[in-house]
Design a protein around this motif. Sequence first.
Motif, PDB file in Angstrom:
ATOM      1  N   SER A 251       0.830  -1.214   0.000  1.00 49.84           N
ATOM      2  CA  SER A 251       0.000   0.000   0.000  1.00 49.84           C
ATOM      3  C   SER A 251       0.858   1.256   0.000  1.00 49.84           C
ATOM      4  CB  SER A 251      -0.890   0.012   1.246  1.00 49.84           C
ATOM      5  OG  SER A 251      -0.099  -0.105   2.410  1.00 49.84           O
ATOM      6  N   LYS A 252       0.222   2.340  -0.429  1.00 43.64           N
ATOM      7  CA  LYS A 252       0.834   3.670  -0.360  1.00 43.64           C
ATOM      8  C   LYS A 252      -0.150   4.532   0.402  1.00 43.64           C
ATOM      9  CE  LYS A 252       3.169   4.945  -4.645  1.00 43.64           C
ATOM     10  NZ  LYS A 252       2.990   5.798  -5.812  1.00 43.64           N
ATOM     11  N   LEU A 253       0.313   5.213   1.449  1.00 43.66           N
ATOM     12  CA  LEU A 253      -0.582   6.128   2.154  1.00 43.66           C
ATOM     13  C   LEU A 253      -0.380   7.526   1.576  1.00 43.66           C
ATOM     14  CD1 LEU A 253      -2.647   6.789   4.357  1.00 43.66           C
ATOM     15  CD2 LEU A 253      -0.746   7.029   5.965  1.00 43.66           C
ATOM     16  N   GLU A 254      -1.414   8.012   0.928  1.00 43.51           N
ATOM     17  CA  GLU A 254      -1.308   9.307   0.243  1.00 43.51           C
ATOM     18  C   GLU A 254      -2.293  10.317   0.818  1.00 43.51           C
ATOM     19  OE1 GLU A 254       0.093   7.879  -4.178  1.00 43.51           O
ATOM     20  OE2 GLU A 254      -2.040   8.193  -3.833  1.00 43.51           O
ATOM     21  N   THR A 255      -1.828  11.558   0.863  1.00 46.86           N
ATOM     22  CA  THR A 255      -2.711  12.645   1.266  1.00 46.86           C
ATOM     23  C   THR A 255      -2.360  13.867   0.413  1.00 46.86           C
ATOM     24  OG1 THR A 255      -3.543  13.912   3.145  1.00 46.86           O
ATOM     25  CG2 THR A 255      -1.212  13.344   3.207  1.00 46.86           C
ATOM     26  N   TYR A 256      -2.867  15.017   0.811  1.00 48.74           N
ATOM     27  CA  TYR A 256      -2.597  16.245   0.058  1.00 48.74           C
ATOM     28  C   TYR A 256      -2.022  17.323   0.959  1.00 48.74           C
ATOM     29  CZ  TYR A 256      -4.949  14.587  -4.051  1.00 48.74           C
ATOM     30  OH  TYR A 256      -5.265  13.898  -5.168  1.00 48.74           O
ATOM     31  N   ILE A 257      -1.291  18.226   0.358  1.00 46.57           N
ATOM     32  CA  ILE A 257      -0.854  19.417   1.088  1.00 46.57           C
ATOM     33  C   ILE A 257      -2.011  20.410   1.032  1.00 46.57           C
ATOM     34  CG2 ILE A 257       0.773  21.345   1.122  1.00 46.57           C
ATOM     35  CD1 ILE A 257       2.842  19.461  -0.173  1.00 46.57           C
ATOM     36  N   ILE A 258      -2.479  20.826   2.204  1.00 48.11           N
ATOM     37  CA  ILE A 258      -3.592  21.777   2.242  1.00 48.11           C
ATOM     38  C   ILE A 258      -3.067  23.206   2.128  1.00 48.11           C
ATOM     39  CG2 ILE A 258      -5.479  22.686   3.669  1.00 48.11           C
ATOM     40  CD1 ILE A 258      -5.646  20.025   5.056  1.00 48.11           C
ATOM     41  N   LYS A 259      -1.947  23.455   2.793  1.00 47.08           N
ATOM     42  CA  LYS A 259      -1.433  24.832   2.857  1.00 47.08           C
ATOM     43  C   LYS A 259       0.056  24.784   3.140  1.00 47.08           C
ATOM     44  CE  LYS A 259      -1.704  28.771   6.018  1.00 47.08           C
ATOM     45  NZ  LYS A 259      -2.344  29.362   7.177  1.00 47.08           N
ATOM     46  N   THR A 260       0.797  25.781   2.641  1.00 46.99           N
ATOM     47  CA  THR A 260       2.215  25.884   3.025  1.00 46.99           C
ATOM     48  C   THR A 260       2.468  27.307   3.497  1.00 46.99           C
ATOM     49  OG1 THR A 260       2.942  26.580   0.827  1.00 46.99           O
ATOM     50  CG2 THR A 260       2.942  24.224   1.245  1.00 46.99           C
ATOM     51  N   TYR A 261       3.420  27.478   4.378  1.00 44.91           N
ATOM     52  CA  TYR A 261       3.809  28.838   4.788  1.00 44.91           C
ATOM     53  C   TYR A 261       5.214  28.827   5.365  1.00 44.91           C
ATOM     54  CZ  TYR A 261       2.102  27.299   9.427  1.00 44.91           C
ATOM     55  OH  TYR A 261       1.879  26.609  10.581  1.00 44.91           O
ATOM     56  N   LYS A 262       5.797  30.000   5.339  1.00 48.78           N
ATOM     57  CA  LYS A 262       7.143  30.195   5.855  1.00 48.78           C
ATOM     58  C   LYS A 262       7.072  30.345   7.379  1.00 48.78           C
ATOM     59  CE  LYS A 262      10.837  33.155   4.571  1.00 48.78           C
ATOM     60  NZ  LYS A 262      11.147  34.484   4.172  1.00 48.78           N
ATOM     61  N   VAL A 263       8.017  29.743   8.075  1.00 49.51           N
ATOM     62  CA  VAL A 263       8.030  29.885   9.547  1.00 49.51           C
ATOM     63  C   VAL A 263       9.405  30.333  10.024  1.00 49.51           C
ATOM     64  CG1 VAL A 263       6.309  28.309  10.518  1.00 49.51           C
ATOM     65  CG2 VAL A 263       8.455  27.387   9.669  1.00 49.51           C
ATOM     66  N   GLU A 264       9.391  30.834  11.250  1.00 47.12           N
ATOM     67  CA  GLU A 264      10.659  31.208  11.878  1.00 47.12           C
ATOM     68  C   GLU A 264      10.881  30.337  13.100  1.00 47.12           C
ATOM     69  OE1 GLU A 264      10.556  35.383  12.612  1.00 47.12           O
ATOM     70  OE2 GLU A 264      10.577  35.817  10.454  1.00 47.12           O
ATOM     71  N   LYS A 265      12.149  30.155  13.403  1.00 46.71           N
ATOM     72  CA  LYS A 265      12.504  29.386  14.602  1.00 46.71           C
ATOM     73  C   LYS A 265      11.746  29.948  15.817  1.00 46.71           C
ATOM     74  CE  LYS A 265      16.380  27.770  17.252  1.00 46.71           C
ATOM     75  NZ  LYS A 265      17.782  27.577  17.367  1.00 46.71           N
ATOM     76  N   GLY A 266      11.149  29.053  16.595  1.00 49.56           N
ATOM     77  CA  GLY A 266      10.452  29.474  17.810  1.00 49.56           C
ATOM     78  C   GLY A 266       9.001  29.863  17.592  1.00 49.56           C
ATOM     79  N   GLN A 267       8.578  30.012  16.347  1.00 47.86           N
ATOM     80  CA  GLN A 267       7.186  30.419  16.066  1.00 47.86           C
ATOM     81  C   GLN A 267       6.231  29.328  16.585  1.00 47.86           C
ATOM     82  OE1 GLN A 267       6.646  31.884  12.058  1.00 47.86           O
ATOM     83  NE2 GLN A 267       4.531  31.192  12.015  1.00 47.86           N
ATOM     84  N   PRO A 268       5.178  29.712  17.351  1.00 49.37           N
ATOM     85  CA  PRO A 268       4.271  28.683  17.888  1.00 49.37           C
ATOM     86  C   PRO A 268       3.443  28.018  16.787  1.00 49.37           C
ATOM     87  CG  PRO A 268       3.727  30.890  18.724  1.00 49.37           C
ATOM     88  CD  PRO A 268       4.811  31.072  17.729  1.00 49.37           C
ATOM     89  N   LEU A 269       3.313  26.699  16.904  1.00 45.91           N
ATOM     90  CA  LEU A 269       2.602  25.937  15.875  1.00 45.91           C
ATOM     91  C   LEU A 269       1.414  25.196  16.465  1.00 45.91           C
ATOM     92  CD1 LEU A 269       5.684  24.263  14.105  1.00 45.91           C
ATOM     93  CD2 LEU A 269       4.346  26.189  13.241  1.00 45.91           C
ATOM     94  N   GLY A 270       0.223  25.510  15.995  1.00 39.91           N
ATOM     95  CA  GLY A 270      -0.986  24.728  16.268  1.00 39.91           C
ATOM     96  C   GLY A 270      -1.332  24.574  17.737  1.00 39.91           C
TER      97      GLY A 270
END
Length: 377
Positions: A251-270
Amino acid sequence: MKFRSRLNIDLSYLNNNYNFLKEIAPTNKCIFMVKADAYGHGSKSIVNFAHNELGIKEFGTATLIEALYLRQELYKDQFELYVFSDIQIQEKVSIECYLNQRIIPVISNLSDLKFFLNSSDFSHFPLVLKFNTGMNRLGIAHEEIEIVIKLIKKSGRNSIDHLMSHLSSSSLSMVKNKRNLYQLEKFKELKSSFKAVGININKTSLSNSGAIIQKEGLEESHIRPGLMLYGPSSLLPSLRKEHPWEGLIISKLETYIIKTYKVEKGQPLGYGATPCPDNGMIAIIALGYGDGFLTRFQSSTINYRGHKGEVVGRVNMDMAQIYFNMSARSDLIPGELFTVWDHHQENFLHFAEESGTIPYELFCLLSSRIPRIYGLN
Ligand SMILES: Cc1ncc(COP(=O)(O)O)c(C=O)c1O
Protein backbone atom coordinates in the motif's frame (compact mmCIF):
# COMPACT_ATOMS: atom_id res chain seq x y z
CA MET A 1 -14.90 14.97 -5.70
CA LYS A 2 -11.42 13.67 -4.92
CA PHE A 3 -10.65 11.93 -1.64
CA ARG A 4 -8.09 13.93 0.25
CA SER A 5 -6.35 10.96 1.82
CA ARG A 6 -6.37 7.33 0.78
CA LEU A 7 -4.59 4.02 1.03
CA ASN A 8 -3.72 2.89 -2.49
CA ILE A 9 -3.32 -0.86 -2.48
CA ASP A 10 -1.55 -2.40 -5.43
CA LEU A 11 -2.42 -6.07 -5.49
CA SER A 12 0.39 -6.85 -7.92
CA TYR A 13 2.75 -6.26 -4.99
CA LEU A 14 0.91 -8.93 -3.03
CA ASN A 15 1.56 -11.19 -6.00
CA ASN A 16 5.29 -10.28 -5.88
CA ASN A 17 5.48 -10.87 -2.14
CA TYR A 18 3.79 -14.24 -2.49
CA ASN A 19 6.27 -15.22 -5.20
CA PHE A 20 9.14 -14.20 -2.89
CA LEU A 21 7.54 -16.29 -0.15
CA LYS A 22 7.32 -19.29 -2.49
CA GLU A 23 11.06 -18.99 -3.15
CA ILE A 24 11.67 -19.43 0.59
CA ALA A 25 8.99 -22.05 1.18
CA PRO A 26 8.22 -23.70 -2.16
CA THR A 27 6.41 -26.75 -0.83
CA ASN A 28 4.59 -25.54 2.27
CA LYS A 29 0.90 -24.86 2.17
CA CYS A 30 -0.06 -21.47 3.42
CA ILE A 31 -2.65 -20.18 5.86
CA PHE A 32 -2.64 -16.51 4.93
CA MET A 33 -3.38 -14.47 8.06
CA VAL A 34 -6.00 -11.81 7.41
CA LYS A 35 -6.79 -10.83 10.98
CA ALA A 36 -7.87 -7.24 11.68
CA ASP A 37 -9.32 -6.67 8.21
CA ALA A 38 -6.20 -8.08 6.54
CA TYR A 39 -3.87 -5.97 8.62
CA GLY A 40 -5.90 -2.89 7.73
CA HIS A 41 -5.92 -3.51 3.98
CA GLY A 42 -9.52 -4.73 3.62
CA SER A 43 -9.98 -8.46 4.01
CA LYS A 44 -12.60 -8.89 1.28
CA SER A 45 -10.39 -7.61 -1.55
CA ILE A 46 -7.23 -9.18 -0.17
CA VAL A 47 -8.78 -12.63 0.24
CA ASN A 48 -10.56 -12.40 -3.09
CA PHE A 49 -7.28 -11.66 -4.87
CA ALA A 50 -5.21 -14.12 -2.87
CA HIS A 51 -7.69 -16.91 -3.53
CA ASN A 52 -8.47 -16.22 -7.19
CA GLU A 53 -5.08 -15.02 -8.41
CA LEU A 54 -2.57 -16.62 -6.07
CA GLY A 55 -4.44 -19.85 -5.44
CA ILE A 56 -4.31 -19.56 -1.65
CA LYS A 57 -6.92 -21.86 -0.16
CA GLU A 58 -6.66 -21.25 3.57
CA PHE A 59 -7.05 -18.03 5.54
CA GLY A 60 -6.84 -17.16 9.21
CA THR A 61 -8.99 -14.59 11.00
CA ALA A 62 -8.98 -13.57 14.65
CA THR A 63 -12.73 -13.62 15.21
CA LEU A 64 -15.78 -15.47 14.01
CA ILE A 65 -17.28 -12.18 12.87
CA GLU A 66 -14.29 -11.57 10.59
CA ALA A 67 -14.66 -15.04 9.11
CA LEU A 68 -18.43 -14.71 8.66
CA TYR A 69 -17.94 -11.43 6.83
CA LEU A 70 -15.62 -13.16 4.35
CA ARG A 71 -17.98 -16.08 3.82
CA GLN A 72 -20.85 -13.74 3.19
CA GLU A 73 -18.98 -11.39 0.89
CA LEU A 74 -17.10 -14.01 -1.11
CA TYR A 75 -18.00 -17.35 -2.62
CA LYS A 76 -19.14 -19.91 -0.15
CA ASP A 77 -16.95 -22.89 0.71
CA GLN A 78 -14.21 -22.36 -1.86
CA PHE A 79 -11.54 -21.76 0.70
CA GLU A 80 -11.00 -22.73 4.30
CA LEU A 81 -11.38 -20.17 7.04
CA TYR A 82 -9.85 -20.67 10.48
CA VAL A 83 -10.79 -18.57 13.49
CA PHE A 84 -7.82 -18.22 15.81
CA SER A 85 -8.67 -16.11 18.85
CA ASP A 86 -12.25 -15.22 19.68
CA ILE A 87 -13.88 -18.53 18.73
CA GLN A 88 -16.92 -18.60 21.06
CA ILE A 89 -17.73 -22.18 20.13
CA GLN A 90 -19.87 -22.79 23.18
CA GLU A 91 -22.53 -20.31 22.09
CA LYS A 92 -25.50 -21.65 20.17
CA VAL A 93 -25.50 -18.90 17.58
CA SER A 94 -21.77 -19.38 16.94
CA ILE A 95 -22.16 -23.14 16.51
CA GLU A 96 -24.70 -22.54 13.76
CA CYS A 97 -22.30 -20.18 12.03
CA TYR A 98 -19.45 -22.67 12.16
CA LEU A 99 -21.63 -25.46 10.84
CA ASN A 100 -23.56 -23.56 8.20
CA GLN A 101 -20.65 -21.54 6.87
CA ARG A 102 -18.00 -24.22 7.29
CA ILE A 103 -15.68 -22.09 9.35
CA ILE A 104 -13.10 -23.96 11.40
CA PRO A 105 -12.41 -22.99 15.01
CA VAL A 106 -8.84 -23.28 16.26
CA ILE A 107 -9.22 -24.78 19.70
CA SER A 108 -6.83 -23.49 22.28
CA ASN A 109 -8.19 -24.45 25.69
CA LEU A 110 -9.46 -27.61 27.39
CA SER A 111 -12.96 -26.33 28.01
CA ASP A 112 -13.55 -25.66 24.30
CA LEU A 113 -11.89 -28.96 23.41
CA LYS A 114 -14.25 -30.92 25.69
CA PHE A 115 -17.22 -29.07 24.29
CA PHE A 116 -16.10 -29.68 20.69
CA LEU A 117 -15.44 -33.39 21.19
CA ASN A 118 -18.69 -33.99 23.07
CA SER A 119 -20.83 -32.15 20.57
CA SER A 120 -22.39 -34.30 17.88
CA ASP A 121 -22.65 -31.15 15.75
CA PHE A 122 -18.90 -31.08 15.38
CA SER A 123 -18.38 -34.83 14.98
CA HIS A 124 -17.42 -34.48 11.30
CA PHE A 125 -15.49 -31.27 11.77
CA PRO A 126 -11.69 -31.14 11.50
CA LEU A 127 -10.03 -31.06 14.90
CA VAL A 128 -7.59 -28.15 14.93
CA LEU A 129 -5.57 -27.65 18.11
CA LYS A 130 -3.24 -24.85 19.10
CA PHE A 131 -0.81 -25.55 21.93
CA ASN A 132 1.05 -23.10 24.09
CA THR A 133 4.70 -24.02 23.77
CA GLY A 134 5.97 -20.93 25.57
CA MET A 135 4.25 -17.84 24.24
CA ASN A 136 1.82 -17.90 27.17
CA ARG A 137 -1.03 -16.21 25.35
CA LEU A 138 -3.66 -18.62 24.03
CA GLY A 139 -3.03 -22.32 23.58
CA ILE A 140 -3.52 -25.57 25.45
CA ALA A 141 -0.63 -25.94 27.92
CA HIS A 142 1.82 -28.54 26.65
CA GLU A 143 1.71 -30.08 30.14
CA GLU A 144 -1.98 -30.87 29.44
CA ILE A 145 -1.17 -33.24 26.62
CA GLU A 146 -2.11 -36.38 28.61
CA ILE A 147 -5.60 -34.97 29.22
CA VAL A 148 -5.90 -34.05 25.53
CA ILE A 149 -4.89 -37.57 24.49
CA LYS A 150 -7.51 -39.08 26.81
CA LEU A 151 -10.21 -36.74 25.54
CA ILE A 152 -9.43 -37.47 21.90
CA LYS A 153 -9.37 -41.23 22.44
CA LYS A 154 -12.60 -41.14 24.44
CA SER A 155 -14.29 -39.28 21.59
CA GLY A 156 -13.46 -42.10 19.18
CA ARG A 157 -11.21 -39.95 17.00
CA ASN A 158 -7.75 -41.15 16.12
CA SER A 159 -6.36 -38.06 14.47
CA ILE A 160 -5.81 -34.35 14.77
CA ASP A 161 -6.41 -32.52 11.54
CA HIS A 162 -4.02 -29.64 12.23
CA LEU A 163 -1.66 -29.17 15.16
CA MET A 164 -0.39 -25.63 15.69
CA SER A 165 1.63 -23.52 18.01
CA HIS A 166 2.65 -19.87 17.82
CA LEU A 167 6.06 -18.29 18.38
CA SER A 168 6.55 -15.39 20.78
CA SER A 169 9.91 -14.19 19.50
CA SER A 170 10.32 -14.93 15.81
CA SER A 171 11.55 -11.37 15.22
CA LEU A 172 14.67 -12.58 17.05
CA SER A 173 17.12 -15.25 15.95
CA MET A 174 15.46 -18.64 15.53
CA VAL A 175 18.78 -20.44 16.10
CA LYS A 176 20.19 -18.41 19.00
CA ASN A 177 17.26 -17.08 21.00
CA LYS A 178 16.52 -19.40 23.93
CA ARG A 179 12.76 -18.85 23.85
CA ASN A 180 12.63 -19.83 20.18
CA LEU A 181 14.77 -22.92 20.75
CA TYR A 182 12.56 -23.89 23.68
CA GLN A 183 9.37 -23.50 21.64
CA LEU A 184 10.78 -25.47 18.69
CA GLU A 185 11.74 -28.27 21.07
CA LYS A 186 8.34 -28.31 22.79
CA PHE A 187 6.54 -28.48 19.46
CA LYS A 188 8.67 -31.47 18.44
CA GLU A 189 7.86 -33.16 21.75
CA LEU A 190 4.15 -32.60 21.23
CA LYS A 191 4.23 -34.23 17.79
CA SER A 192 6.17 -37.23 19.14
CA SER A 193 3.82 -37.65 22.11
CA PHE A 194 0.74 -37.85 19.87
CA LYS A 195 2.49 -40.20 17.48
CA ALA A 196 3.59 -42.44 20.35
CA VAL A 197 -0.04 -43.10 21.33
CA GLY A 198 -1.26 -43.65 17.77
CA ILE A 199 -2.91 -40.28 17.21
CA ASN A 200 -2.16 -39.21 13.65
CA ILE A 201 -1.49 -35.60 12.87
CA ASN A 202 -2.50 -34.68 9.35
CA LYS A 203 -1.12 -31.13 9.20
CA THR A 204 1.16 -29.01 11.33
CA SER A 205 2.20 -25.35 11.43
CA LEU A 206 4.33 -23.17 13.65
CA SER A 207 5.98 -20.43 11.64
CA ASN A 208 4.80 -16.86 11.19
CA SER A 209 6.66 -14.23 9.16
CA GLY A 210 9.77 -13.90 11.33
CA ALA A 211 10.41 -17.64 11.38
CA ILE A 212 9.60 -18.07 7.68
CA ILE A 213 12.07 -15.34 6.68
CA GLN A 214 14.66 -17.25 8.74
CA LYS A 215 13.60 -20.47 6.97
CA GLU A 216 12.48 -22.14 10.20
CA GLY A 217 9.56 -24.48 10.62
CA LEU A 218 9.50 -25.34 6.93
CA GLU A 219 9.46 -29.06 7.73
CA GLU A 220 5.84 -28.59 8.83
CA SER A 221 3.10 -29.03 6.23
CA HIS A 222 1.94 -25.41 6.62
CA ILE A 223 3.21 -21.92 7.32
CA ARG A 224 1.12 -19.01 8.60
CA PRO A 225 2.48 -15.77 7.15
CA GLY A 226 0.85 -12.45 7.88
CA LEU A 227 2.94 -9.29 7.91
CA MET A 228 5.52 -10.35 5.28
CA LEU A 229 2.83 -10.72 2.62
CA TYR A 230 1.79 -7.12 3.17
CA GLY A 231 5.44 -6.13 2.61
CA PRO A 232 7.45 -5.51 5.74
CA SER A 233 9.94 -7.79 7.39
CA SER A 234 9.03 -8.57 10.98
CA LEU A 235 12.66 -9.12 11.98
CA LEU A 236 14.52 -6.77 14.26
CA PRO A 237 16.81 -4.40 12.29
CA SER A 238 19.93 -6.26 13.50
CA LEU A 239 18.75 -9.48 11.78
CA ARG A 240 17.50 -7.99 8.51
CA LYS A 241 20.84 -8.06 6.74
CA GLU A 242 21.53 -11.69 7.56
CA HIS A 243 17.96 -12.68 6.67
CA PRO A 244 16.78 -10.33 3.94
CA TRP A 245 13.13 -10.12 2.98
CA GLU A 246 12.60 -8.28 -0.30
CA GLY A 247 8.89 -7.64 0.26
CA LEU A 248 7.29 -4.52 -1.16
CA ILE A 249 4.73 -2.62 0.87
CA ILE A 250 1.48 -3.39 -0.90
CA SER A 251 0.00 0.00 0.00
CA LYS A 252 0.83 3.67 -0.36
CA LEU A 253 -0.58 6.13 2.15
CA GLU A 254 -1.31 9.31 0.24
CA THR A 255 -2.71 12.64 1.27
CA TYR A 256 -2.60 16.25 0.06
CA ILE A 257 -0.85 19.42 1.09
CA ILE A 258 -3.59 21.78 2.24
CA LYS A 259 -1.43 24.83 2.86
CA THR A 260 2.22 25.88 3.02
CA TYR A 261 3.81 28.84 4.79
CA LYS A 262 7.14 30.19 5.85
CA VAL A 263 8.03 29.88 9.55
CA GLU A 264 10.66 31.21 11.88
CA LYS A 265 12.50 29.39 14.60
CA GLY A 266 10.45 29.47 17.81
CA GLN A 267 7.19 30.42 16.07
CA PRO A 268 4.27 28.68 17.89
CA LEU A 269 2.60 25.94 15.88
CA GLY A 270 -0.99 24.73 16.27
CA TYR A 271 -2.54 23.24 19.42
CA GLY A 272 -0.16 23.50 22.33
CA ALA A 273 1.76 26.23 20.47
CA THR A 274 4.86 24.07 20.01
CA PRO A 275 7.82 26.27 19.04
CA CYS A 276 9.03 25.60 15.50
CA PRO A 277 12.50 23.97 15.62
CA ASP A 278 14.08 26.24 13.00
CA ASN A 279 13.48 28.69 10.18
CA GLY A 280 11.87 26.98 7.20
CA MET A 281 8.57 25.94 5.67
CA ILE A 282 5.48 24.23 7.05
CA ALA A 283 3.25 22.03 4.94
CA ILE A 284 -0.14 21.23 6.46
CA ILE A 285 -1.22 17.77 5.31
CA ALA A 286 -4.75 16.40 5.37
CA LEU A 287 -4.10 13.58 7.82
CA GLY A 288 -4.65 13.52 11.55
CA TYR A 289 -5.40 11.18 14.41
CA GLY A 290 -8.97 10.77 13.15
CA ASP A 291 -7.39 8.98 10.20
CA GLY A 292 -4.92 6.99 12.30
CA PHE A 293 -2.04 9.44 11.98
CA LEU A 294 -1.30 9.75 15.67
CA THR A 295 0.01 12.49 17.98
CA ARG A 296 2.78 10.02 18.78
CA PHE A 297 4.12 10.54 15.23
CA GLN A 298 5.39 13.98 16.31
CA SER A 299 9.15 14.24 15.50
CA SER A 300 9.05 11.38 12.97
CA THR A 301 10.45 12.12 9.54
CA ILE A 302 8.87 11.68 6.12
CA ASN A 303 10.68 11.96 2.82
CA TYR A 304 8.92 14.22 0.33
CA ARG A 305 10.39 14.58 -3.17
CA GLY A 306 13.90 14.11 -1.78
CA HIS A 307 13.40 16.55 1.13
CA LYS A 308 13.34 15.46 4.73
CA GLY A 309 10.16 16.59 6.48
CA GLU A 310 9.52 16.35 10.21
CA VAL A 311 6.15 16.07 11.92
CA VAL A 312 6.16 19.10 14.20
CA GLY A 313 3.76 20.26 16.88
CA ARG A 314 0.74 18.29 17.99
CA VAL A 315 -0.99 16.24 15.30
CA ASN A 316 -4.62 17.43 14.95
CA MET A 317 -7.73 15.37 14.33
CA ASP A 318 -7.56 15.83 10.56
CA MET A 319 -4.33 17.72 9.88
CA ALA A 320 -0.67 17.60 10.73
CA GLN A 321 2.20 20.09 10.33
CA ILE A 322 5.31 18.95 8.50
CA TYR A 323 8.44 21.07 8.82
CA PHE A 324 10.98 21.40 5.96
CA ASN A 325 14.02 23.57 5.57
CA MET A 326 13.89 26.31 2.96
CA SER A 327 15.44 24.15 0.22
CA ALA A 328 12.07 22.35 -0.10
CA ARG A 329 10.20 25.58 -0.75
CA SER A 330 9.65 25.25 -4.50
CA ASP A 331 8.43 21.64 -4.14
CA LEU A 332 5.86 22.39 -1.46
CA ILE A 333 2.74 23.25 -3.39
CA PRO A 334 -0.77 23.34 -1.93
CA GLY A 335 -2.97 20.74 -3.58
CA GLU A 336 -0.04 18.46 -4.39
CA LEU A 337 -0.01 14.83 -3.42
CA PHE A 338 1.93 13.99 -0.26
CA THR A 339 2.99 10.37 0.23
CA VAL A 340 3.53 9.24 3.80
CA TRP A 341 4.69 5.76 2.86
CA ASP A 342 5.17 4.07 -0.46
CA HIS A 343 6.17 0.63 -1.65
CA HIS A 344 9.69 0.87 -0.24
CA GLN A 345 9.97 -1.28 2.82
CA GLU A 346 12.89 0.67 4.35
CA ASN A 347 10.92 3.95 4.45
CA PHE A 348 7.94 2.25 6.02
CA LEU A 349 10.00 0.44 8.65
CA HIS A 350 11.97 3.59 9.37
CA PHE A 351 8.78 5.58 9.93
CA ALA A 352 7.43 2.85 12.26
CA GLU A 353 10.65 2.79 14.27
CA GLU A 354 10.87 6.57 14.57
CA SER A 355 7.24 6.74 15.67
CA GLY A 356 7.88 4.19 18.39
CA THR A 357 5.46 1.70 16.88
CA ILE A 358 5.56 -1.56 14.94
CA PRO A 359 4.67 -2.16 11.29
CA TYR A 360 1.61 -4.22 12.30
CA GLU A 361 0.22 -1.27 14.26
CA LEU A 362 1.00 1.29 11.59
CA PHE A 363 -1.18 -0.64 9.13
CA CYS A 364 -3.96 -1.40 11.59
CA LEU A 365 -4.20 2.16 12.89
CA LEU A 366 -5.67 3.57 9.70
CA SER A 367 -9.28 4.41 10.36
CA SER A 368 -12.34 3.91 8.19
CA ARG A 369 -12.00 7.57 7.11
CA ILE A 370 -9.21 6.44 4.82
CA PRO A 371 -10.68 4.79 1.73
CA ARG A 372 -8.87 1.67 0.58
CA ILE A 373 -8.45 1.88 -3.18
CA TYR A 374 -7.37 -1.19 -5.09
CA GLY A 375 -5.43 -1.40 -8.29
CA LEU A 376 -3.12 -3.65 -10.27
CA ASN A 377 0.10 -2.35 -11.68
C1 LIG B 1 -1.64 -17.70 15.37
C2 LIG B 1 -0.98 -16.78 14.41
N1 LIG B 1 -0.30 -17.28 13.37
C3 LIG B 1 0.31 -16.48 12.47
C4 LIG B 1 0.25 -15.11 12.58
C5 LIG B 1 0.96 -14.24 11.56
O1 LIG B 1 2.01 -13.54 12.17
P1 LIG B 1 2.91 -12.54 11.31
O2 LIG B 1 2.03 -11.43 10.92
O3 LIG B 1 3.98 -12.12 12.26
O4 LIG B 1 3.39 -13.32 10.15
C6 LIG B 1 -0.46 -14.53 13.63
C7 LIG B 1 -0.57 -13.08 13.75
O5 LIG B 1 -1.13 -12.48 14.56
C8 LIG B 1 -1.09 -15.39 14.57
O6 LIG B 1 -1.74 -14.90 15.63
